[in-house]
Design a protein around this motif. Structure first.
Motif, short mmCIF file in Angstrom:
data_model
loop_
_atom_site.label_atom_id
_atom_site.label_comp_id
_atom_site.label_asym_id
_atom_site.label_seq_id
_atom_site.Cartn_x
_atom_site.Cartn_y
_atom_site.Cartn_z
N SER A 91 -5.34 -9.16 37.24
CA SER A 91 -5.22 -8.03 36.33
C SER A 91 -6.03 -8.31 35.07
N ALA A 93 -6.00 -7.80 30.63
CA ALA A 93 -5.04 -7.72 29.54
C ALA A 93 -4.85 -6.29 29.04
N SER A 94 -5.90 -5.48 29.05
CA SER A 94 -5.80 -4.10 28.58
C SER A 94 -6.93 -3.28 29.21
N ARG A 95 -6.85 -1.97 29.07
CA ARG A 95 -7.90 -1.11 29.62
C ARG A 95 -9.24 -1.40 28.98
N THR A 96 -9.24 -1.72 27.71
CA THR A 96 -10.50 -1.99 27.02
C THR A 96 -11.10 -3.32 27.43
N ALA A 97 -10.30 -4.22 28.01
CA ALA A 97 -10.80 -5.51 28.46
C ALA A 97 -11.48 -5.42 29.83
#
Length: 121
Positions: A91, A93-97
């Motif tokens: 996965s 960490a975030s959508r922006t990552a």
């Protein structure tokens, strides 16, 4: 021990004396101390319990695999379990990552047929 050796080195340098250990000796000591920490289990993070088949079965029972999000969660959980990975390895960490050049996308999926004519992905 590392802090003590650093303090002794700093004291020598502050007094204008040569360092008590050469860089190679300092590296050898640091590697030895690092190995000692590994042997003693110097892990500061709490250990995560292993995922069991019972847990995986319970997760699947709560998911609706016709829903794309649930199907994605199941695919990630299966890959992590059978690939013996941490969830963070499947996965972001975030959508922006998320970076398409670095992470898998739908375009990376390959569907083929084995020698017996069975489909696989």
């Amino acid at each position: 021990a590392r802090k003590y050796l650093s303090a002794v080195r700093a004291w020598h340098i502050a007094q204008g004396w040569p360092p008590p250990l050469s860089d190679s000796h300092q590296d050898h000591i640091n590697w030895s101390l690092h190995g000692l920490e590994n042997l003693q289990g110097g892990c500061r993070k709490p250990l995560h319990p292993p995922i069991t088949l019972v847990m995986l079965t319970a997760l699947k029972a709560t998911l609706i695999l016709s829903d794309p999000f649930d199907a994605c969660v199941w695919a990630m959980a299966s890959c992590a379990f059978f690939g013996m990975m941490h969830f963070g390895e499947v996965s972001v960490a975030s959508r922006t990552a998320f970076l398409p050049s670095k992470h898998l996308t739908r375009a990376n999926a390959f569907f083929g047929m084995d020698l017996r004519g069975n489909l696989y992905a």
